[in-house]
Design an enzyme around this catalytic site. Structure first.
Site, PDB file in Angstrom:
ATOM      1  N   ARG A  63       0.833  -1.217   0.000  1.00  0.00           N
ATOM      2  CA  ARG A  63       0.000   0.000   0.000  1.00  0.00           C
ATOM      3  C   ARG A  63       0.865   1.265   0.000  1.00  0.00           C
ATOM      4  NH1 ARG A  63      -1.703   2.832   4.182  1.00  0.00           N
ATOM      5  NH2 ARG A  63      -1.634   1.071   5.628  1.00  0.00           N
ATOM      6  N   TYR A 117     -13.015  15.685 -18.292  1.00  0.00           N
ATOM      7  CA  TYR A 117     -13.803  14.482 -18.028  1.00  0.00           C
ATOM      8  C   TYR A 117     -14.845  14.809 -16.946  1.00  0.00           C
ATOM      9  CZ  TYR A 117     -14.824  10.101 -15.697  1.00  0.00           C
ATOM     10  OH  TYR A 117     -15.467   9.059 -15.084  1.00  0.00           O
ATOM     11  N   ASP A 189      -3.689  16.898 -17.512  1.00  0.00           N
ATOM     12  CA  ASP A 189      -4.142  15.524 -17.736  1.00  0.00           C
ATOM     13  C   ASP A 189      -3.772  15.162 -19.174  1.00  0.00           C
ATOM     14  OD1 ASP A 189      -5.640  13.264 -18.461  1.00  0.00           O
ATOM     15  OD2 ASP A 189      -7.273  13.759 -17.088  1.00  0.00           O
ATOM     16  N   LYS A 214      -6.860   4.099 -19.896  1.00  0.00           N
ATOM     17  CA  LYS A 214      -7.109   4.401 -21.305  1.00  0.00           C
ATOM     18  C   LYS A 214      -5.934   3.897 -22.161  1.00  0.00           C
ATOM     19  CE  LYS A 214     -10.876   6.122 -19.760  1.00  0.00           C
ATOM     20  NZ  LYS A 214     -10.713   6.764 -18.520  1.00  0.00           N
TER      21      LYS A 214
END
Ligand code: PLP
Length: 396
Positions: A63, A117, A189, A214
């Site tokens: 983690r 987005y 982005d 993506k």
């Protein structure tokens, strides 16, 4: 990262996609191995403390990102985007949320330029205001008014380029210069463009974000995200990732590293196909507008900051949402789906998916009209995609 030197010239992007971050392990595995383990053991307490207290790099707990499979992926991502370091995340939204939480606090201000987005819009318009963080939204053609919107509390200027779904190209260098004068960082982005077509850090941005779901993943079979940039800007993000538990799973990191090795061939083919599809649509009588940065050779700005124009485009039909849906529903090769960047071509009406949550007034202001269709061109033959669009436009 492969640093250029006299006897070792800078390597090309395809070579770096294959080799960056890959180190032969004790078994000689030819690529980074999958370590699914959540924790790693030490021979002594002193060895453990060396890692916990930062004197030595080592594996500790997944983690935290201290896992060899995740490290290998992050080295590759940092290399491809020319960053000092990269952090991988469970999703693109996880990467975005951690970046904002790390760099803004109550009373601070964010500027978002152009279309983004829908989930990002919601984060900025709904989630952050609940924490006392205000966002100003500028349209893509309003960047000249950026200086009048920036305040001494502006910490981040955020945008996508090309934007989603209108494919506007935003000048990374110009925005970054304006933001810097007010002490704000520029976060881009780069999901649509990918490192194959554009490197925002090299153009002046401070941090780059990816939805690795993506193009980086490229096969619609994983969900992941990344932030890349300078170490000092990434350090605060690390703690948020750790404590929100937004770590990418090792299996996913392994799959993503595998996918990135073929990124260049995939994206270059998708660039070429989208160019052909855009030219076809621009000449079709039912299409009133095509949004593609490479149309007609591309604007000076697009040519100046992009090496290729991407696999994404959108177009507008004269007609309402139902008439547009009839065209979409007739497509046989394109699948109706919300995502993008995979080997298979996808189609969506932004008002039904990515921008469904945005108010009709806000969509109208941004040109996200009912007749808009967004395409993600995959790796099928371009002629087949053109023929599919032709039959759908002519028979629906
Ligand atoms: N950025 C862009 C441009 C996107 O299209 C998306 C998702 O569609 C995201 C970020 C969010 O990524 P994820 O779905 O991996 O959380």
């Amino acid at each position: 990262m492969f640093e250029a030197s006299e006897d070792q010239p800078a390597r090309g992007l395809s070579t770096r996609c294959v080799h960056a971050g890959e180190h032969l392990d004790a078994q000689g595995a030819i690529h980074a191995a999958l370590y699914n383990h959540s924790t790693f053991g030490f021979r002594s307490t002193a060895d453990l403390l060396d890692v916990v207290e930062g004197r030595k790099e080592g594996n500790l707990y997944t983690r935290y990102g201290l896992n060899p499979t995740i490290r290998s992926l992050e080295e590759k991502l940092a290399d491809l985007e020319y960053g000092e370091r990269a952090y991988a995340f469970a999703s693109g939204m996880a990467a975005e949320a951690a970046t904002f939480l790390a760099h803004v606090e109550s009373g601070d201000h964010v500027v978002c330029i152009g279309d983004v987005y829908g989930g990002t819009y919601e984060l900025l318009a709904v989630n952050l205001p609940r924490l006392g963080i205000e966002t100003s939204f500028l349209l893509a053609d309003e960047i000249d008014s950026l200086p009048s919107v920036l305040t001494d509390r502006t910490r981040i200027v955020f945008f996508e380029t090309p934007t989603n779904p209108t494919l506007d190209v935003i000048d990374v260098g110009a925005v970054a210069r304006m933001a810097r004068t007010m002490g704000a960082i520029t976060v881009v982005d780069n999901t649509f463009a990918t490192p194959v077509n554009q490197n925002p850090l090299a153009l002046g941005a401070d941090l780059v974000i990816h939805s690795a779901t993506k193009y980086l993943g490229g096969h619609s079979d994983l969900t992941g995200g990344a932030v890349v940039g300078r170490k000092d800007l990434l350090e605060p993000i690390w703690m948020w990732r750790k404590n929100l538990g937004q770590m990418i799973a090792p299996e996913v990191a392994f799959l993503l590293g595998r996918s990135i090795r073929t990124l260049v061939v995939r994206v270059r083919a998708q660039n070429a196909t989208a160019g052909k599809v855009a030219e076809f649509l621009a000449g079709h009588p039912r299409v009133v507008r095509v949004n593609y940065p490479g149309l007609g050779g591309g604007s000076n700005l697009a040519r100046g900051q992009m090496r290729g124009f991407g696999g994404m485009l959108s177009f507008v039909l004269e007609g309402d949402a139902e008439e547009t849906a009839r065209v979409v529903d007739r497509l046989q090769i394109f699948s109706i789906a919300a995502s993008l960047g995979g080997v298979e071509s996808l189609v969506t009406q932004p008002i039904t998916t990515t921008h469904h949550g945005m108010s009709p007034e806000e969509r109208h202001r941004r040109g996200i009209v009912d007749g808009m269709v967004r395409l993600s061109c995959g790796l099928e033959d371009a002629d087949d995609l053109v023929a599919d669009l032709k039959q759908a436009l002519e028979q629906a």
